[in-house]
Enzyme design. Sequence first.
Site, PDB file in Angstrom:
ATOM      1  N   ASP A   1       0.858  -1.186   0.000  1.00  0.00           N
ATOM      2  CA  ASP A   1       0.000   0.000   0.000  1.00  0.00           C
ATOM      3  C   ASP A   1       0.893   1.234   0.000  1.00  0.00           C
ATOM      4  OD1 ASP A   1      -2.457  -1.330   0.007  1.00  0.00           O
ATOM      5  OD2 ASP A   1      -2.529  -1.431   2.186  1.00  0.00           O
TER       6      ASP A   1
ATOM      7  N   ASP B   1      -6.974  -1.289  -4.738  1.00  0.00           N
ATOM      8  CA  ASP B   1      -8.063  -0.893  -3.836  1.00  0.00           C
ATOM      9  C   ASP B   1      -8.959   0.152  -4.492  1.00  0.00           C
ATOM     10  OD1 ASP B   1      -6.900  -2.570  -1.920  1.00  0.00           O
ATOM     11  OD2 ASP B   1      -5.779  -0.920  -1.007  1.00  0.00           O
TER      12      ASP B   1
END
Length: 156
Positions: A116, A134
């Site tokens: 991330d 995402d």
Amino acid sequence: MKKDNGLYWLLLAIVVFIIDIASKFYILDRFELFETVNLLPFFSITYVRNIGAAFSIFEGQRVMLAAIALVISAVIVYMLYRNNRSQKLENLSLSMILGGALGNLFDRLYHGFVVDFLDVNFGNWHYPTFNIADCAICVGIGLFIISSYKKPKKKP
């Protein structure tokens, strides 16, 4: 096999997957863990590792998360197969979800964690760090919801 199915839209899923994986390898190559580069007052690139799912739930459940992603991916491919190519909004949404799911699945299987790096905050408020997969999943879900309201009504 019907020729006018939504499997054509798998090309978009592949594009989402490639962009997601390329961005993650870029971050892995150029950033140290937890390194941050501020781009805007409310947005930065920060490399973190997520060993769970959304917002780190199911932390450490790599096999279960991989199994869920595989099942969801298979269902989406089946839905694309059953759809007509002309169901553009629904096929777009499913392809985005699939590409994102496969991107995060790849990370879990290859790295043991999800990379991330997109970091948003306003003052003391901080949104959990996320990635392109995402984003694709969230936008895809939103578009899928919209597409479910746009389906033509069947005549009795």
